[in-house]
Design an enzyme around this catalytic site. Sequence first.
Site, PDB file in Angstrom:
ATOM      1  N   ARG A 236      69.636   8.076 -20.878  1.00 29.46           N
ATOM      2  CA  ARG A 236      70.597   7.787 -21.953  1.00 29.46           C
ATOM      3  C   ARG A 236      71.832   8.686 -21.944  1.00 29.46           C
ATOM      4  O   ARG A 236      72.940   8.186 -22.123  1.00 29.46           O
ATOM      5  CB  ARG A 236      69.905   7.827 -23.322  1.00 29.46           C
TER       6      ARG A 236
ATOM      7  N   CYS B  28      71.518  15.416  -7.811  1.00 26.75           N
ATOM      8  CA  CYS B  28      72.818  15.642  -7.191  1.00 26.75           C
ATOM      9  C   CYS B  28      73.844  14.622  -7.677  1.00 26.75           C
ATOM     10  O   CYS B  28      74.283  13.740  -6.931  1.00 26.75           O
ATOM     11  CB  CYS B  28      72.682  15.613  -5.680  1.00 26.75           C
ATOM     12  N   GLU B  29      74.159  14.728  -8.945  1.00 26.77           N
ATOM     13  CA  GLU B  29      75.179  13.910  -9.605  1.00 26.77           C
ATOM     14  C   GLU B  29      75.699  14.745 -10.762  1.00 26.77           C
ATOM     15  O   GLU B  29      74.891  15.296 -11.521  1.00 26.77           O
ATOM     16  CB  GLU B  29      74.562  12.649 -10.248  1.00 26.77           C
TER      17      GLU B  29
ATOM     18  N   PRO C  38      62.179  -5.155 -34.193  1.00 22.75           N
ATOM     19  CA  PRO C  38      62.618  -3.765 -34.115  1.00 22.75           C
ATOM     20  C   PRO C  38      62.059  -3.068 -32.878  1.00 22.75           C
ATOM     21  O   PRO C  38      60.913  -3.316 -32.492  1.00 22.75           O
ATOM     22  CB  PRO C  38      62.039  -3.142 -35.388  1.00 22.75           C
TER      23      PRO C  38
HETATM   24  C1  LIG Z   1      66.703  -4.751 -27.346  1.00 15.96           C
HETATM   25  C2  LIG Z   1      66.390  -5.882 -28.237  1.00 15.96           C
HETATM   26  C3  LIG Z   1      65.781  -5.658 -29.476  1.00 15.96           C
HETATM   27  C4  LIG Z   1      65.448  -4.289 -29.999  1.00 15.96           C
HETATM   28  O1  LIG Z   1      66.587  -3.538 -30.300  1.00 15.96           O
HETATM   29  P1  LIG Z   1      66.430  -2.144 -31.052  1.00 15.96           P
HETATM   30  O2  LIG Z   1      67.830  -1.689 -31.212  1.00 15.96           O
HETATM   31  O3  LIG Z   1      65.647  -1.256 -30.171  1.00 15.96           O
HETATM   32  O4  LIG Z   1      65.765  -2.401 -32.349  1.00 15.96           O
HETATM   33  C5  LIG Z   1      65.467  -6.758 -30.251  1.00 15.96           C
HETATM   34  N1  LIG Z   1      65.749  -8.011 -29.840  1.00 15.96           N
HETATM   35  C6  LIG Z   1      66.339  -8.260 -28.654  1.00 15.96           C
HETATM   36  C7  LIG Z   1      66.605  -9.653 -28.260  1.00 15.96           C
HETATM   37  C8  LIG Z   1      66.676  -7.209 -27.812  1.00 15.96           C
HETATM   38  O5  LIG Z   1      67.279  -7.457 -26.656  1.00 15.96           O
END
Ligand SMILES: *Cc1c(COP(=O)(O)O)cnc(C)c1O
Length: 420
Positions: free
Chosen positions: A315, A344-345, A276
């Site tokens: 994001r 500047c975008e 996670p």
């Molecule tokens: C980015 C990633 C995660 C974590 O994803 P979350 O959505 O932030 O939980 C876990 N495993 C791999 C291989 C990733 O590339």
Amino acid sequence: MDQFQLRDGVLHAEGVPLPDIADAVGTPVYLYSRAALTAQARAFREGLAGLDNPHLAFAVKANPNLAVLRVLQREGFGADVVSGGEMTRALAAGMAAEDIVFSGVGKTHAELLQGIEAGIGQFNIESEEEGYELALLAERHGKRAACALRVNPDVDARTHEKISTGKRENKFGVPIDRAASIYAALSAQPGLDMRGVAVHIGSQLAELEPLEGAFAKLGALIAELRGAGLSVSHADLGGGLGVPYKAGEVFPSAAEYGAMVVRATKGWDVRLMFEPGRYICGNAGVLLTRVIRSKRSGNGPPFVIVDAAMNDLARPAMYGAWHDFDAVEPTGEHMTAHIVGPICETGDTFAMDRETDALSAGDLAVFRTAGAYGATMASSYNSRGFVPEVLVDGDRFAVVAERIAPQAILDAEHVPDWLA
Ligand SMILES: *Cc1c(COP(=O)(O)O)cnc(C)c1O
């Protein structure tokens, strides 16, 4: 519990009033709550209470700050890393090499070697080619690299297309219909200890069904592999659990996720692994910013120009993502405004036509849910510096990443003699 709350009319991070941090460190600045990080880490672990000894690895790319990693290391988390740099960070934070999983579709020769030399716990191999390269390297160093084969289950995670990773057309993993033959071929390599399979279908998942569908396919693969006489002792179920970005949004809880995992993996007889990221740190951070000025725009809402920009928090520009935006000292009055940064975008826009607290020049405000994929995606575009990061713990706080000034970036650039 939300660790960023109003107390006596002033937004606090745990026990610290945000104006105190702005005074001490300046703006913009990322703030993380230790209590929020530990609460999420524990909620995730408790959600998996129905499993026997799951391996928990924090996805470092979501928030690679050293102090954040240390908080999670102290919660018993290992790390899922996707580069040599992240591996270095995880080790520096005190995570055991054995608890590090190395994912990523483009690990270089040098990075594979770094992992072998560090003795990391598992490589998640994303192609047959990578497997042979790793096998050769490991053999040459007299080692066997513990590996899982990352599978692309061809499941639609129903999330933003740029963070969907488990569909056939995505670059990640090996196609599920080829996985058994690749696993068999790699299992014959003396340099590899093929011990399992892995999936990660995307990020910011709002529903459990796509995950459950992917896990079902993984379960069938495990049965097929065993049927072919191959050994499978581990299964890595990735990350992806989403978090609310808007007040009032409801996402699957760790308990619901855990119950689904128990159901979906019944009888697998493997050690389950998890990665996670966003779930642990997304709502443990905010980006604190100050309004530079407001600017009228014809008949439309005013532009509220803040000192944070798309280079600090990418994001919204990258995914059209929503971040709640709140005044640090709300007056109770509201306004409709476009919230923009100074870059500047036109893409440097955090929100259009946003109903928000009334704000004027000099006021402080926060973008919420900025603890994941925030500071880590920063750039120095427009020759802006890198935003500092602060960790709050109760009524104390510390700068855990210093501001990198534009001058420091300039200092690393050179005009060659032949241009002098
Ligand atoms: C980015 C990633 C995660 C974590 O994803 P979350 O959505 O932030 O939980 C876990 N495993 C791999 C291989 C990733 O590339």
